[in-house]
Every structure is written in C-alpha cells, then in structure tokens.
Design a protein around this motif. Structure first.
Motif, PDB file in Angstrom:
ATOM      1  N   GLU A  79       0.834  -1.208   0.000  1.00 50.00           N
ATOM      2  CA  GLU A  79       0.000   0.000   0.000  1.00 50.00           C
ATOM      3  C   GLU A  79       0.867   1.257   0.000  1.00 50.00           C
ATOM      4  OE1 GLU A  79      -2.535  -0.474   3.370  1.00 50.00           O
ATOM      5  OE2 GLU A  79      -3.916  -1.841   2.338  1.00 50.00           O
ATOM      6  N   LEU A  80       1.933   1.259   0.785  1.00 50.96           N
ATOM      7  CA  LEU A  80       2.850   2.401   0.794  1.00 50.96           C
ATOM      8  C   LEU A  80       3.559   2.543  -0.546  1.00 50.96           C
ATOM      9  CD1 LEU A  80       4.455   2.035   4.333  1.00 50.96           C
ATOM     10  CD2 LEU A  80       3.125   3.993   3.531  1.00 50.96           C
ATOM     11  N   ARG A  81       4.008   1.433  -1.099  1.00 50.57           N
ATOM     12  CA  ARG A  81       4.677   1.474  -2.403  1.00 50.57           C
ATOM     13  C   ARG A  81       3.732   2.004  -3.485  1.00 50.57           C
ATOM     14  NH1 ARG A  81       5.942  -4.162  -4.978  1.00 50.57           N
ATOM     15  NH2 ARG A  81       3.712  -3.910  -5.418  1.00 50.57           N
ATOM     16  N   ASP A  82       2.487   1.539  -3.451  1.00 48.11           N
ATOM     17  CA  ASP A  82       1.520   1.985  -4.456  1.00 48.11           C
ATOM     18  C   ASP A  82       1.208   3.474  -4.303  1.00 48.11           C
ATOM     19  OD1 ASP A  82       1.456  -0.578  -5.417  1.00 48.11           O
ATOM     20  OD2 ASP A  82      -0.509  -1.084  -4.581  1.00 48.11           O
ATOM     21  N   ALA A  83       1.138   3.945  -3.047  1.00 48.58           N
ATOM     22  CA  ALA A  83       0.879   5.369  -2.819  1.00 48.58           C
ATOM     23  C   ALA A  83       2.025   6.214  -3.361  1.00 48.58           C
ATOM     24  CB  ALA A  83       0.687   5.632  -1.326  1.00 48.58           C
ATOM     25  N   TYR A  84       3.247   5.732  -3.194  1.00 50.60           N
ATOM     26  CA  TYR A  84       4.405   6.444  -3.728  1.00 50.60           C
ATOM     27  C   TYR A  84       4.375   6.456  -5.255  1.00 50.60           C
ATOM     28  CZ  TYR A  84       9.230   7.492  -4.965  1.00 50.60           C
ATOM     29  OH  TYR A  84      10.358   8.046  -5.535  1.00 50.60           O
ATOM     30  N   GLU A  85       4.110   5.318  -5.852  1.00 55.13           N
ATOM     31  CA  GLU A  85       4.096   5.249  -7.307  1.00 55.13           C
ATOM     32  C   GLU A  85       2.945   6.057  -7.905  1.00 55.13           C
ATOM     33  OE1 GLU A  85       4.497   1.346  -8.932  1.00 55.13           O
ATOM     34  OE2 GLU A  85       6.277   0.875  -7.734  1.00 55.13           O
ATOM     35  N   ARG A  86       1.893   6.260  -7.121  1.00 58.37           N
ATOM     36  CA  ARG A  86       0.787   7.096  -7.620  1.00 58.37           C
ATOM     37  C   ARG A  86       1.224   8.540  -7.817  1.00 58.37           C
ATOM     38  NH1 ARG A  86      -2.680   3.853  -4.529  1.00 58.37           N
ATOM     39  NH2 ARG A  86      -2.573   5.234  -2.732  1.00 58.37           N
ATOM     40  N   LEU A  87       2.174   9.006  -7.007  1.00 59.16           N
ATOM     41  CA  LEU A  87       2.699  10.360  -7.208  1.00 59.16           C
ATOM     42  C   LEU A  87       3.337  10.475  -8.582  1.00 59.16           C
ATOM     43  CD1 LEU A  87       4.348  11.105  -3.726  1.00 59.16           C
ATOM     44  CD2 LEU A  87       2.072  11.771  -4.525  1.00 59.16           C
ATOM     45  N   TRP A  88       4.060   9.448  -8.978  1.00 63.41           N
ATOM     46  CA  TRP A  88       4.662   9.424 -10.308  1.00 63.41           C
ATOM     47  C   TRP A  88       3.575   9.348 -11.387  1.00 63.41           C
ATOM     48  CZ3 TRP A  88      10.059   7.815 -11.716  1.00 63.41           C
ATOM     49  CH2 TRP A  88      10.955   7.988 -10.640  1.00 63.41           C
ATOM     50  N   ALA A  89       2.619   8.463 -11.178  1.00 66.41           N
ATOM     51  CA  ALA A  89       1.546   8.296 -12.165  1.00 66.41           C
ATOM     52  C   ALA A  89       0.747   9.581 -12.323  1.00 66.41           C
ATOM     53  CB  ALA A  89       0.634   7.148 -11.753  1.00 66.41           C
ATOM     54  N   ASP A  90       0.481  10.263 -11.214  1.00 71.19           N
ATOM     55  CA  ASP A  90      -0.281  11.513 -11.278  1.00 71.19           C
ATOM     56  C   ASP A  90       0.482  12.578 -12.061  1.00 71.19           C
ATOM     57  OD1 ASP A  90      -2.263  10.335  -9.799  1.00 71.19           O
ATOM     58  OD2 ASP A  90      -1.728  11.309  -7.909  1.00 71.19           O
ATOM     59  N   ALA A  91       1.802  12.643 -11.868  1.00 74.02           N
ATOM     60  CA  ALA A  91       2.613  13.625 -12.605  1.00 74.02           C
ATOM     61  C   ALA A  91       2.597  13.315 -14.099  1.00 74.02           C
ATOM     62  CB  ALA A  91       4.043  13.634 -12.068  1.00 74.02           C
ATOM     63  N   VAL A  92       2.716  12.042 -14.436  1.00 70.77           N
ATOM     64  CA  VAL A  92       2.682  11.650 -15.849  1.00 70.77           C
ATOM     65  C   VAL A  92       1.316  11.968 -16.454  1.00 70.77           C
ATOM     66  CG1 VAL A  92       2.790   9.713 -17.464  1.00 70.77           C
ATOM     67  CG2 VAL A  92       4.456   9.873 -15.585  1.00 70.77           C
ATOM     68  N   ASP A  93       0.259  11.606 -15.738  1.00 70.23           N
ATOM     69  CA  ASP A  93      -1.094  11.864 -16.256  1.00 70.23           C
ATOM     70  C   ASP A  93      -1.337  13.355 -16.446  1.00 70.23           C
ATOM     71  OD1 ASP A  93      -1.585   9.157 -16.233  1.00 70.23           O
ATOM     72  OD2 ASP A  93      -2.739   9.183 -14.372  1.00 70.23           O
ATOM     73  N   ALA A  94      -0.859  14.169 -15.506  1.00 73.33           N
ATOM     74  CA  ALA A  94      -1.033  15.619 -15.625  1.00 73.33           C
ATOM     75  C   ALA A  94      -0.298  16.140 -16.854  1.00 73.33           C
ATOM     76  CB  ALA A  94      -0.529  16.322 -14.366  1.00 73.33           C
ATOM     77  N   GLY A  95       0.902  15.612 -17.089  1.00 76.06           N
ATOM     78  CA  GLY A  95       1.664  16.039 -18.257  1.00 76.06           C
ATOM     79  C   GLY A  95       0.985  15.663 -19.562  1.00 76.06           C
ATOM     80  N   LEU A  96       0.376  14.505 -19.596  1.00 83.25           N
ATOM     81  CA  LEU A  96      -0.355  14.085 -20.790  1.00 83.25           C
ATOM     82  C   LEU A  96      -1.584  14.965 -21.016  1.00 83.25           C
ATOM     83  CD1 LEU A  96      -0.123  10.213 -20.342  1.00 83.25           C
ATOM     84  CD2 LEU A  96       1.019  11.569 -22.103  1.00 83.25           C
ATOM     85  N   ARG A  97      -2.308  15.264 -19.942  1.00 82.30           N
ATOM     86  CA  ARG A  97      -3.498  16.115 -20.068  1.00 82.30           C
ATOM     87  C   ARG A  97      -3.135  17.508 -20.572  1.00 82.30           C
ATOM     88  NH1 ARG A  97      -4.741  14.024 -14.985  1.00 82.30           N
ATOM     89  NH2 ARG A  97      -4.165  16.018 -14.035  1.00 82.30           N
ATOM     90  N   GLU A  98      -2.014  18.031 -20.086  1.00 90.17           N
ATOM     91  CA  GLU A  98      -1.608  19.390 -20.455  1.00 90.17           C
ATOM     92  C   GLU A  98      -0.828  19.441 -21.766  1.00 90.17           C
ATOM     93  OE1 GLU A  98       0.270  21.441 -17.228  1.00 90.17           O
ATOM     94  OE2 GLU A  98      -1.144  20.633 -15.740  1.00 90.17           O
ATOM     95  N   GLY A  99      -0.567  18.286 -22.359  1.00 87.21           N
ATOM     96  CA  GLY A  99       0.115  18.254 -23.641  1.00 87.21           C
ATOM     97  C   GLY A  99       1.605  18.483 -23.584  1.00 87.21           C
ATOM     98  N   VAL A 100       2.220  18.311 -22.391  1.00 90.90           N
ATOM     99  CA  VAL A 100       3.674  18.491 -22.294  1.00 90.90           C
ATOM    100  C   VAL A 100       4.409  17.153 -22.302  1.00 90.90           C
ATOM    101  CG1 VAL A 100       3.503  20.719 -21.132  1.00 90.90           C
ATOM    102  CG2 VAL A 100       3.605  18.626 -19.763  1.00 90.90           C
ATOM    103  N   PHE A 101       3.683  16.044 -22.073  1.00 88.27           N
ATOM    104  CA  PHE A 101       4.228  14.698 -22.240  1.00 88.27           C
ATOM    105  C   PHE A 101       3.504  14.048 -23.410  1.00 88.27           C
ATOM    106  CE2 PHE A 101       5.160  14.364 -17.392  1.00 88.27           C
ATOM    107  CZ  PHE A 101       6.286  15.155 -17.550  1.00 88.27           C
ATOM    108  N   PRO A 142       2.283   5.302 -21.080  1.00 84.64           N
ATOM    109  CA  PRO A 142       2.660   5.973 -19.822  1.00 84.64           C
ATOM    110  C   PRO A 142       2.971   5.014 -18.681  1.00 84.64           C
ATOM    111  CG  PRO A 142       0.318   6.275 -20.311  1.00 84.64           C
ATOM    112  CD  PRO A 142       0.937   5.698 -21.529  1.00 84.64           C
ATOM    113  N   ALA A 143       2.181   3.953 -18.524  1.00 84.18           N
ATOM    114  CA  ALA A 143       2.424   3.035 -17.406  1.00 84.18           C
ATOM    115  C   ALA A 143       3.742   2.291 -17.573  1.00 84.18           C
ATOM    116  CB  ALA A 143       1.267   2.042 -17.280  1.00 84.18           C
ATOM    117  N   VAL A 144       3.999   1.817 -18.784  1.00 82.59           N
ATOM    118  CA  VAL A 144       5.254   1.102 -19.038  1.00 82.59           C
ATOM    119  C   VAL A 144       6.447   2.043 -18.880  1.00 82.59           C
ATOM    120  CG1 VAL A 144       6.612  -0.089 -20.799  1.00 82.59           C
ATOM    121  CG2 VAL A 144       4.174  -0.597 -20.545  1.00 82.59           C
TER     122      VAL A 144
END
Length: 212
Positions: free
Chosen positions: A119-141, A146-148
């Motif tokens: 659960e702790l590991r997944d919460a940490y990795e969600r921070l990374w996933a959220d940053a990637v998703d935000a970048g995709l939404r904003e068109g900067v990534f 993305p997951a791979v």
C-alpha cells in the motif's frame, strides 16, 4: 554516542538483507552483526519477518513523505516529474542498502505483512503516475505507453543503489539532474537547459534521513 540495541539490530538487518537477501541471512549471523546473543535478539525485533516488514514500512514511509514535500505546490508536471526522479536518485544513492531491501525483498513477506508495505509502495508510485497523467493532459508529455514508461523509469532509478559510488567521476547532483533529463526525454517532455530544483530535493532527503 553508543547506538541503542534496537537500532543496532535494524542496522545489522539492513546491511545483511541488502548483501545476502532475507532468506540468506540467519538469526545467528544477525545477532553476531548486532553484537547481541541470539536469545536476546528477539526482544528487539520480534520475528525476522516482522523486522524486515518494519524496515520496509519505515523506508517507504519516509520516501513517500519526502516525495510529497518535494512536489508540494508544484503545478508544472515536468518540474514535478523531475523532482520525483531526482529525489529517488538521491535517496537510492544515499541509502543504498535500505532501498535495495525495499526494492528486492517484498516477495519474502507473508500476505499479512506484505499488504501495508505494498500500500505504501503503491501510494508512492501514484505520485509518479499523477505527474505523468497531468503532463499528458496538459500536452507536455507525449508517450503512448505511460504506465510502461513509468515502470521503466522507476527501475532505472532503482539501479542507482547498486552502482553509484561517491568517489566516481560524476557528482550526485549531476547524476540526479541527468536522470531527470532522461525521464523527461522518455516522456516526450524534454526541456533543454532546464533541470529540477535540486536544492529542494537535497534538503528534503537530508531532513528525511537525518541520523537520530
């Protein structure tokens, strides 16, 4: 200052688990490294598996808290991602044994003890996933996987614990900045000449793993 017995046990376990693995470390060896008798060892650790789980929860909890601090209030997904990568690299370089244990030994835990660690590991990795998703939404990534890509970047950063040497030709700041650039390139969001705020990352890591 003398190190308390409980902390000696933890330090010995981190050292041995990182070098020999959880299953390759015996109780007598652990007691000898901690300068305790085998009988008294259990007073400070419970079972060997509980000791491993406690080390992993502590390390992941610190990493999660440090990452949250490093990206707090950062709106730009590229800067968020850069800081996450830099912090991960700094942590794995400064705490190689702890991070190797966390990265390699989760399979050694029974389901009951594994669950809160995951659960702790997944919460940490969600921070990374959220940053990637935000970048995709904003068109900067612009990655189509993305997951791979995120998993590949985490694996790349984890490897720092195995090979980085402070006396090598590359400074830790240079390494962290280079890895951040590699991550942005992989995500299709490279910003030439611009790196993450390493001062923030260094300060957070230093405060999170301050001795005592």
């Amino acid at each position: 200052m003398a190190v308390a017995s409980g902390e000696r046990v933890r330090q010995a376990a981190v050292k041995l688990f990182a070098a020999k693995g959880f299953h390759g470390t015996g109780i007598r060896e652990l007691a000898r490294e901690a300068r305790l008798s085998s009988a008294s060892l259990y007073h400070y650790m419970g079972t060997k598996e509980e000791l491993l789980a406690g080390i992993m929860r502590d390390c992941l909890g610190r990493l999660l808290a440090a990452a949250g601090q490093a990206i707090d209030g950062v709106a730009d997904p590229r800067e968020r991602m850069g800081r996450l990568v830099a912090l991960h690299v700094l942590t794995h370089a400064r705490q190689p044994d702890e991070t190797k244990v966390v990265d390699d030994e989760v399979h050694a835990l029974s389901p009951r003890l594994r669950r809160p660690v995951v659960e702790l590991r997944d919460a940490y990795e969600r921070l990374w996933a959220d940053a990637v998703d935000a970048g995709l939404r904003e068109g900067v990534f612009h990655t189509q996987r993305p997951a791979v890509t995120r998993k590949a970047l985490l694996a790349m950063c984890n490897g720092v614990a195995r090979w980085y040497a402070p006396r090598g030709p590359l400074s830790l700041d240079d390494l962290a900045e280079h890895y951040a650039l590699l991550a942005l390139r992989a995500l299709g969001g490279e910003r030439p000449g611009t790196g993450p705020d390493l001062a923030v990352c260094r300060a957070v890591v230093a405060a999170t793993w301050r001795p005592g």
